[in-house]
Scaffold this motif. Structure first.
Motif, PDB file in Angstrom:
ATOM      1  N   GLY A 292       2.160  -1.873   0.035  1.00  5.20           N
ATOM      2  CA  GLY A 292       2.348  -3.068   0.852  1.00  5.20           C
ATOM      3  C   GLY A 292       2.710  -2.789   2.303  1.00  5.20           C
ATOM      4  O   GLY A 292       3.062  -3.703   3.055  1.00  5.20           O
TER       5      GLY A 292
ATOM      6  N   LYS B 145      -1.509  -0.431   5.033  1.00  9.02           N
ATOM      7  CA  LYS B 145      -2.562   0.587   5.206  1.00  9.02           C
ATOM      8  C   LYS B 145      -3.956  -0.013   5.002  1.00  9.02           C
ATOM      9  O   LYS B 145      -4.829   0.112   5.854  1.00  9.02           O
ATOM     10  CB  LYS B 145      -2.361   1.757   4.226  1.00  9.02           C
ATOM     11  N   SER B 146      -4.146  -0.670   3.844  1.00  9.68           N
ATOM     12  CA  SER B 146      -5.482  -1.227   3.553  1.00  9.68           C
ATOM     13  C   SER B 146      -5.857  -2.289   4.577  1.00  9.68           C
ATOM     14  O   SER B 146      -7.013  -2.352   5.021  1.00  9.68           O
ATOM     15  CB  SER B 146      -5.519  -1.855   2.158  1.00  9.68           C
ATOM     16  N   THR B 147      -4.893  -3.110   4.957  1.00 10.92           N
ATOM     17  CA  THR B 147      -5.185  -4.167   5.932  1.00 10.92           C
ATOM     18  C   THR B 147      -5.619  -3.540   7.263  1.00 10.92           C
ATOM     19  O   THR B 147      -6.595  -3.993   7.886  1.00 10.92           O
ATOM     20  CB  THR B 147      -3.945  -5.061   6.131  1.00 10.92           C
TER      21      THR B 147
ATOM     22  N   ALA C 240       6.947  -6.491  -0.545  1.00 12.38           N
ATOM     23  CA  ALA C 240       6.271  -7.274  -1.603  1.00 12.38           C
ATOM     24  C   ALA C 240       4.766  -7.166  -1.473  1.00 12.38           C
ATOM     25  O   ALA C 240       4.261  -6.955  -0.406  1.00 12.38           O
ATOM     26  CB  ALA C 240       6.670  -8.723  -1.486  1.00 12.38           C
TER      27      ALA C 240
HETATM   28  N1  LIG Z   1      -5.570 -11.303   1.886  1.00 16.11           N
HETATM   29  C1  LIG Z   1      -4.239 -11.315   1.955  1.00 16.11           C
HETATM   30  N2  LIG Z   1      -3.534 -12.473   1.974  1.00 16.11           N
HETATM   31  C2  LIG Z   1      -2.200 -12.485   2.073  1.00 16.11           C
HETATM   32  N3  LIG Z   1      -1.434 -11.381   2.143  1.00 16.11           N
HETATM   33  C3  LIG Z   1      -2.068 -10.188   2.111  1.00 16.11           C
HETATM   34  C4  LIG Z   1      -3.495 -10.095   2.019  1.00 16.11           C
HETATM   35  N4  LIG Z   1      -3.830  -8.787   2.039  1.00 16.11           N
HETATM   36  C5  LIG Z   1      -2.679  -8.096   2.114  1.00 16.11           C
HETATM   37  N5  LIG Z   1      -1.619  -8.935   2.161  1.00 16.11           N
HETATM   38  C6  LIG Z   1      -0.188  -8.556   2.295  1.00 16.11           C
HETATM   39  O1  LIG Z   1      -0.092  -7.723   3.443  1.00 16.11           O
HETATM   40  C7  LIG Z   1       0.828  -6.661   3.202  1.00 16.11           C
HETATM   41  C8  LIG Z   1       0.121  -5.326   3.422  1.00 16.11           C
HETATM   42  O2  LIG Z   1      -0.813  -5.125   2.368  1.00 16.11           O
HETATM   43  P1  LIG Z   1      -1.788  -3.870   2.294  1.00 16.11           P
HETATM   44  O3  LIG Z   1      -2.700  -4.072   1.127  1.00 16.11           O
HETATM   45  O4  LIG Z   1      -2.392  -3.647   3.617  1.00 16.11           O
HETATM   46  O5  LIG Z   1      -0.744  -2.696   1.987  1.00 16.11           O
HETATM   47  P2  LIG Z   1      -1.047  -1.176   1.588  1.00 16.11           P
HETATM   48  O6  LIG Z   1      -0.188  -0.344   2.480  1.00 16.11           O
HETATM   49  O7  LIG Z   1      -2.493  -0.903   1.600  1.00 16.11           O
HETATM   50  O8  LIG Z   1      -0.470  -1.152   0.112  1.00 16.11           O
HETATM   51  P3  LIG Z   1      -0.952  -0.263  -1.175  1.00 16.11           P
HETATM   52  O9  LIG Z   1      -0.441   1.122  -0.925  1.00 16.11           O
HETATM   53  O10 LIG Z   1      -0.220  -0.925  -2.300  1.00 16.11           O
HETATM   54  O11 LIG Z   1      -2.439  -0.351  -1.292  1.00 16.11           O
HETATM   55  C9  LIG Z   1       1.358  -6.854   1.780  1.00 16.11           C
HETATM   56  O12 LIG Z   1       2.584  -7.539   1.854  1.00 16.11           O
HETATM   57  C10 LIG Z   1       0.293  -7.712   1.121  1.00 16.11           C
HETATM   58  O13 LIG Z   1       0.848  -8.514   0.112  1.00 16.11           O
END
Ligand SMILES: Nc1ncnc2c1ncn2[C@@H]1O[C@H](COP(=O)(O)OP(=O)(O)OP(=O)(O)O)[C@@H](O)[C@H]1O
Length: 316
Positions: A37, A40-42, A316
């Motif tokens: 969370g 990274k993916s975003t 979260a």
């Molecule tokens: N489409 C969306 N709508 C609402 N919230 C989102 C959406 N995509 C991601 N989030 C929120 O944005 C935040 C960052 O999410 P993201 O998926 O980028 O994290 P991450 O670092 O890639 O996590 P992981 O290691 O679990 O893959 C999180 O709180 C997630 O719940």
């Protein structure tokens, strides 16, 4: 090759990415680290043009992703997290289809398929139906589709997730090899992956970059970096510990065993200052006190300690 500046993404009131700035050049493999969370993916989805940023700029190969997304996307290969792959096509048929989607036909298509099959070690299954592949081959097929058009930029979201240790090793080597000629960003939760495959890494926490450097630079910033591990005999554990704590520049002394006549533990330097001489000072102190030193060695910093010090896992 990739220039990201002040990138921000809001989902309603949630700020997922908050002012991220970095560059990646050709020949670099940038590791993206962070707890679940962290954003990274975003961030990766914005760099690949799949999400529009709320604010900030992205340039790929000098092309502005927001102004000319189609042109910029052509330079990118993207392996999304949990990439779906349902197909009754053969592996080579599927890759041929992906090549056509990228505008490659005839000889160029055949060449692209052969090269992707070879690069991702898929030759043994080239005629097998995609939906009968084992997880490892399925995963490599996803990776092959991301490189089918030989992109200059590769964005890989957890490319080794779910693979067995041998496959992880192979994919890491593959990334490292491709990184010699491409600009690559890949996200991972596996810290040793950063050491084995990345030339640089960014640690991201709650949408912000909290560290950026080579794996060695990051390790040196770990809280335990330059600690000296000792086992000393010759006085009570408590007395040895007390004397070690008096050495200038020592922050604290941790003991793993402090008994009569023996002390085992770590001497941690304060974060400021030059710690080069700490081992020498411990050795001189031991000599002056007529202690026997059984073990004395300086520890390298550890990425996991660095990661824990900089990030929180309750997002979260
Ligand atoms: N489409 C969306 N709508 C609402 N919230 C989102 C959406 N995509 C991601 N989030 C929120 O944005 C935040 C960052 O999410 P993201 O998926 O980028 O994290 P991450 O670092 O890639 O996590 P992981 O290691 O679990 O893959 C999180 O709180 C997630 O719940």
């Amino acid at each position: 090759m990739i220039q990201v500046k002040d990138l921000r993404k809001e989902f309603g009131t949630k700020v997922a990415v908050d002012g991220v700035t970095f560059n990646v050049e050709k020949g670099e493999v940038l590791g993206f680290l962070g707890p679940n969370g962290a954003g990274k993916s975003t961030s990766m989805r914005m760099v690949t043009g799949y999400y529009l940023p709320t604010a900030g700029s992205i340039r790929v190969g000098g092309i502005d992703m927001l102004e000319e997304p189609e042109k910029a996307k052509r330079l990118i290969g993207y392996l999304p997290e949990n990439a779906p792959l349902y197909s009754d096509m053969s592996v080579s048929g599927f890759l041929g289809f992906c090549a056509e989607m990228r505008g490659l036909y005839g000889y160029a298509r055949a060449r692209a398929v052969d090269k992707a099959l070879e690069t991702c070690f898929l030759e043994p299954v080239r005629n097998q139906s995609v939906d009968t592949l084992s997880k490892g081959f399925r995963h490599r097929t996803c990776l092959a589709q991301s490189i089918i058009h030989d992109p200059e930029v590769l964005i890989l979201d957890e490319p080794t997730d779910g693979l067995d240790p041998n496959q992880k090793h192979e994919v890491r080597n593959l990334i490292k090899r491709m990184g010699e000629t491409k600009a690559i960003i890949f996200s991972t939760h596996i810290l040793e992956e950063v050491e084995s495959a990345c030339s640089r890494a960014i640690i991201i926490d709650r949408g912000k970059i909290v560290a950026d450097g080579t794996p060695d630079q990051l390790k040196r910033r770990a809280p335990g970096a330059d600690a000296v591990r000792v086992v000393i005999l010759g006085a009570s554990g408590a007395a040895i510990r007390e004397e070690l704590g008096k050495i200038s520049g020592v922050d604290k002394v941790e003991s793993t065993a402090a008994e009569d006549g023996r002390f085992a533990g770590r001497v941690l330097p304060s974060r400021q200052g030059n710690h080069e001489g700490l081992s020498r000072e411990i050795a001189s102190l031991a000599q002056a006190k007529a202690w026997k030193v059984e073990e004395l060695h300086r520890e390298e910093g550890r990425l996991d300690e660095m990661f824990r010090a900089l990030t929180r896992s309750d997002t979260a």
